[in-house]
Design a protein around this motif. Sequence first.
Motif, mmCIF file in Angstrom:
data_model
loop_
_atom_site.group_PDB
_atom_site.id
_atom_site.type_symbol
_atom_site.label_atom_id
_atom_site.label_comp_id
_atom_site.label_asym_id
_atom_site.label_seq_id
_atom_site.Cartn_x
_atom_site.Cartn_y
_atom_site.Cartn_z
ATOM 1 N N SER A 1 0.840 -1.213 0.000
ATOM 2 C CA SER A 1 0.000 0.000 0.000
ATOM 3 C C SER A 1 0.868 1.255 0.000
ATOM 4 O O SER A 1 0.514 2.269 -0.590
ATOM 5 C CB SER A 1 -0.956 0.002 1.189
ATOM 6 O OG SER A 1 -0.254 0.115 2.392
ATOM 7 N N ALA A 2 2.046 1.182 0.638
ATOM 8 C CA ALA A 2 2.945 2.337 0.662
ATOM 9 C C ALA A 2 3.545 2.582 -0.728
ATOM 10 O O ALA A 2 3.698 3.725 -1.161
ATOM 11 C CB ALA A 2 4.047 2.125 1.681
ATOM 12 N N SER A 3 3.863 1.500 -1.451
ATOM 13 C CA SER A 3 4.476 1.667 -2.768
ATOM 14 C C SER A 3 3.457 2.082 -3.832
ATOM 15 O O SER A 3 3.795 2.731 -4.808
ATOM 16 C CB SER A 3 5.165 0.375 -3.204
ATOM 17 O OG SER A 3 4.214 -0.656 -3.355
ATOM 18 N N SER A 4 2.169 1.735 -3.608
ATOM 19 C CA SER A 4 1.163 2.100 -4.601
ATOM 20 C C SER A 4 0.597 3.498 -4.386
ATOM 21 O O SER A 4 -0.093 4.026 -5.247
ATOM 22 C CB SER A 4 0.001 1.090 -4.583
ATOM 23 O OG SER A 4 -0.634 1.107 -3.332
ATOM 24 N N SER A 5 0.899 4.099 -3.232
ATOM 25 C CA SER A 5 0.363 5.448 -2.986
ATOM 26 C C SER A 5 1.354 6.532 -3.374
ATOM 27 O O SER A 5 2.482 6.309 -3.635
ATOM 28 C CB SER A 5 -0.045 5.596 -1.522
ATOM 29 O OG SER A 5 1.071 5.389 -0.688
#
Length: 194
Positions: free
Chosen positions: A190-194
Amino acid sequence: MSEQSVEPSPWNVPNALTVLRILMVPVFAWMLLSHPEDNGWRIATTGVFIVAMLTDFVDGYLARKQNLVTKFGKLMDPIADKALTGMAFVGLSIIGELWWWVTIVILLREWGITLMRFLMLKYGVMAAGRGGKLKTLLQSIALPLYLLPFTGFLEYVAMVVMAAAFLATVLSGLDYCRSALKLRRESLNSASSS
Protein backbone atom coordinates in the motif's frame (compact mmCIF):
# COMPACT_ATOMS: atom_id res chain seq x y z
CA MET A 1 -14.27 21.29 17.88
CA SER A 2 -13.80 17.59 18.64
CA GLU A 3 -13.05 16.46 22.15
CA GLN A 4 -9.83 14.60 22.66
CA SER A 5 -10.20 11.45 24.73
CA VAL A 6 -8.32 11.80 28.00
CA GLU A 7 -6.61 8.69 29.31
CA PRO A 8 -7.80 7.74 32.78
CA SER A 9 -5.40 7.99 35.70
CA PRO A 10 -3.06 5.01 36.03
CA TRP A 11 -3.98 4.95 39.75
CA ASN A 12 -6.92 2.57 39.39
CA VAL A 13 -8.04 -0.88 40.51
CA PRO A 14 -7.15 -2.78 37.27
CA ASN A 15 -3.57 -1.45 37.37
CA ALA A 16 -3.34 -2.21 41.11
CA LEU A 17 -4.34 -5.82 40.31
CA THR A 18 -1.64 -5.97 37.63
CA VAL A 19 0.97 -4.74 40.15
CA LEU A 20 -0.35 -7.26 42.70
CA ARG A 21 0.12 -10.05 40.13
CA ILE A 22 3.73 -8.96 39.56
CA LEU A 23 4.35 -8.94 43.34
CA MET A 24 2.86 -12.43 43.63
CA VAL A 25 5.43 -13.89 41.19
CA PRO A 26 8.36 -14.04 43.68
CA VAL A 27 6.00 -15.29 46.42
CA PHE A 28 4.78 -18.05 44.10
CA ALA A 29 8.37 -18.87 43.06
CA TRP A 30 9.58 -19.13 46.67
CA MET A 31 6.64 -21.35 47.65
CA LEU A 32 7.16 -23.71 44.70
CA LEU A 33 10.95 -23.97 44.88
CA SER A 34 11.35 -24.17 48.67
CA HIS A 35 8.71 -26.86 49.29
CA PRO A 36 8.34 -28.92 46.09
CA GLU A 37 7.77 -32.26 47.85
CA ASP A 38 5.26 -31.11 50.48
CA ASN A 39 1.65 -31.70 49.33
CA GLY A 40 0.19 -29.02 51.60
CA TRP A 41 2.64 -26.44 50.27
CA ARG A 42 1.95 -27.53 46.68
CA ILE A 43 -1.78 -27.01 47.16
CA ALA A 44 -1.15 -23.58 48.71
CA THR A 45 1.29 -22.73 45.88
CA THR A 46 -1.34 -23.70 43.32
CA GLY A 47 -3.84 -21.49 45.16
CA VAL A 48 -1.48 -18.51 44.91
CA PHE A 49 -0.99 -19.19 41.19
CA ILE A 50 -4.75 -19.43 40.55
CA VAL A 51 -5.47 -16.22 42.51
CA ALA A 52 -2.76 -14.45 40.49
CA MET A 53 -4.25 -15.76 37.22
CA LEU A 54 -7.73 -14.61 38.30
CA THR A 55 -6.42 -11.07 38.83
CA ASP A 56 -5.61 -11.08 35.10
CA PHE A 57 -9.23 -11.80 34.15
CA VAL A 58 -10.61 -9.36 36.72
CA ASP A 59 -8.29 -6.47 35.81
CA GLY A 60 -9.05 -6.85 32.10
CA TYR A 61 -12.80 -7.01 32.74
CA LEU A 62 -12.77 -3.95 35.02
CA ALA A 63 -10.52 -1.94 32.69
CA ARG A 64 -12.90 -2.47 29.77
CA LYS A 65 -16.17 -2.17 31.72
CA GLN A 66 -15.18 0.99 33.61
CA ASN A 67 -13.19 2.52 30.72
CA LEU A 68 -9.94 2.40 32.72
CA VAL A 69 -7.61 1.21 29.96
CA THR A 70 -4.25 2.97 30.35
CA LYS A 71 -0.83 2.84 28.69
CA PHE A 72 0.58 1.42 31.94
CA GLY A 73 -2.00 -1.38 31.86
CA LYS A 74 -1.42 -2.15 28.19
CA LEU A 75 2.32 -2.43 28.80
CA MET A 76 2.43 -4.11 32.20
CA ASP A 77 -0.51 -6.54 31.94
CA PRO A 78 1.12 -8.85 29.36
CA ILE A 79 4.48 -8.57 31.16
CA ALA A 80 2.81 -9.62 34.43
CA ASP A 81 1.13 -12.56 32.67
CA LYS A 82 4.33 -13.77 31.07
CA ALA A 83 6.30 -13.34 34.31
CA LEU A 84 3.78 -15.48 36.19
CA THR A 85 3.38 -18.26 33.63
CA GLY A 86 7.10 -18.12 32.78
CA MET A 87 8.02 -18.62 36.44
CA ALA A 88 5.59 -21.55 36.63
CA PHE A 89 7.19 -23.25 33.61
CA VAL A 90 10.74 -22.57 34.83
CA GLY A 91 9.90 -23.61 38.39
CA LEU A 92 8.35 -26.89 37.25
CA SER A 93 11.47 -27.61 35.19
CA ILE A 94 13.80 -26.72 38.09
CA ILE A 95 12.05 -29.21 40.38
CA GLY A 96 12.18 -31.84 37.63
CA GLU A 97 8.47 -32.13 36.86
CA LEU A 98 8.47 -30.65 33.35
CA TRP A 99 11.05 -31.26 30.64
CA TRP A 100 13.32 -28.26 30.08
CA TRP A 101 12.86 -28.42 26.30
CA VAL A 102 9.10 -27.84 26.76
CA THR A 103 9.76 -24.80 28.95
CA ILE A 104 12.41 -23.40 26.59
CA VAL A 105 10.24 -23.76 23.46
CA ILE A 106 7.23 -22.18 25.19
CA LEU A 107 9.24 -19.26 26.62
CA LEU A 108 10.98 -18.60 23.28
CA ARG A 109 7.57 -18.51 21.61
CA GLU A 110 6.01 -16.27 24.29
CA TRP A 111 8.75 -13.64 24.42
CA GLY A 112 9.56 -13.93 20.72
CA ILE A 113 5.99 -13.25 19.63
CA THR A 114 5.70 -10.38 22.12
CA LEU A 115 8.85 -8.81 20.66
CA MET A 116 7.64 -9.43 17.10
CA ARG A 117 4.27 -7.79 17.81
CA PHE A 118 6.11 -4.77 19.19
CA LEU A 119 8.39 -4.55 16.14
CA MET A 120 5.40 -4.93 13.78
CA LEU A 121 3.70 -1.81 15.19
CA LYS A 122 5.31 0.23 12.39
CA TYR A 123 3.19 -1.77 9.92
CA GLY A 124 0.03 -2.04 12.03
CA VAL A 125 -1.44 -3.63 15.14
CA MET A 126 -1.52 -7.41 15.33
CA ALA A 127 -4.63 -8.42 17.23
CA ALA A 128 -4.66 -11.54 19.37
CA GLY A 129 -6.03 -14.43 17.35
CA ARG A 130 -8.21 -17.37 18.38
CA GLY A 131 -5.13 -19.60 18.50
CA GLY A 132 -3.44 -17.28 20.99
CA LYS A 133 -6.54 -17.23 23.18
CA LEU A 134 -6.80 -21.02 23.07
CA LYS A 135 -3.10 -21.26 23.98
CA THR A 136 -3.66 -19.00 27.00
CA LEU A 137 -6.68 -21.02 28.13
CA LEU A 138 -4.85 -24.35 27.83
CA GLN A 139 -1.78 -23.02 29.67
CA SER A 140 -4.08 -21.66 32.40
CA ILE A 141 -5.47 -25.16 32.90
CA ALA A 142 -2.26 -27.15 32.39
CA LEU A 143 -0.09 -25.22 34.85
CA PRO A 144 -2.36 -25.63 37.91
CA LEU A 145 -2.80 -29.32 37.04
CA TYR A 146 1.01 -29.69 37.03
CA LEU A 147 1.39 -27.67 40.22
CA LEU A 148 -1.05 -29.84 42.18
CA PRO A 149 0.45 -32.99 43.72
CA PHE A 150 -1.53 -35.39 41.52
CA THR A 151 -0.62 -39.02 40.95
CA GLY A 152 -2.23 -41.75 38.90
CA PHE A 153 -4.98 -40.88 36.41
CA LEU A 154 -5.00 -37.13 37.16
CA GLU A 155 -1.26 -36.98 36.49
CA TYR A 156 -1.94 -38.33 32.99
CA VAL A 157 -4.73 -35.79 32.51
CA ALA A 158 -2.24 -33.05 33.41
CA MET A 159 0.25 -34.43 30.87
CA VAL A 160 -2.38 -34.53 28.10
CA VAL A 161 -3.51 -30.95 28.80
CA MET A 162 0.12 -29.77 28.89
CA ALA A 163 0.78 -31.50 25.54
CA ALA A 164 -2.28 -29.71 24.09
CA ALA A 165 -1.05 -26.39 25.55
CA PHE A 166 2.41 -26.97 24.06
CA LEU A 167 0.93 -27.75 20.63
CA ALA A 168 -1.39 -24.72 20.73
CA THR A 169 1.54 -22.52 21.82
CA VAL A 170 3.73 -23.62 18.90
CA LEU A 171 0.95 -23.52 16.27
CA SER A 172 -0.35 -20.11 17.37
CA GLY A 173 3.23 -18.83 17.28
CA LEU A 174 3.59 -19.99 13.68
CA ASP A 175 0.22 -18.39 12.87
CA TYR A 176 1.42 -15.06 14.34
CA CYS A 177 4.54 -15.26 12.16
CA ARG A 178 2.37 -15.86 9.07
CA SER A 179 0.12 -12.92 10.05
CA ALA A 180 3.16 -10.68 10.59
CA LEU A 181 4.53 -11.46 7.12
CA LYS A 182 1.12 -10.77 5.59
CA LEU A 183 0.74 -7.48 7.49
CA ARG A 184 4.23 -6.35 6.45
CA ARG A 185 3.62 -7.29 2.80
CA GLU A 186 0.27 -5.46 2.70
CA SER A 187 1.73 -2.40 4.39
CA LEU A 188 4.68 -2.24 1.96
CA ASN A 189 2.38 -2.78 -1.05
CA SER A 190 0.00 0.00 0.00
CA ALA A 191 2.94 2.34 0.66
CA SER A 192 4.48 1.67 -2.77
CA SER A 193 1.16 2.10 -4.60
CA SER A 194 0.36 5.45 -2.99
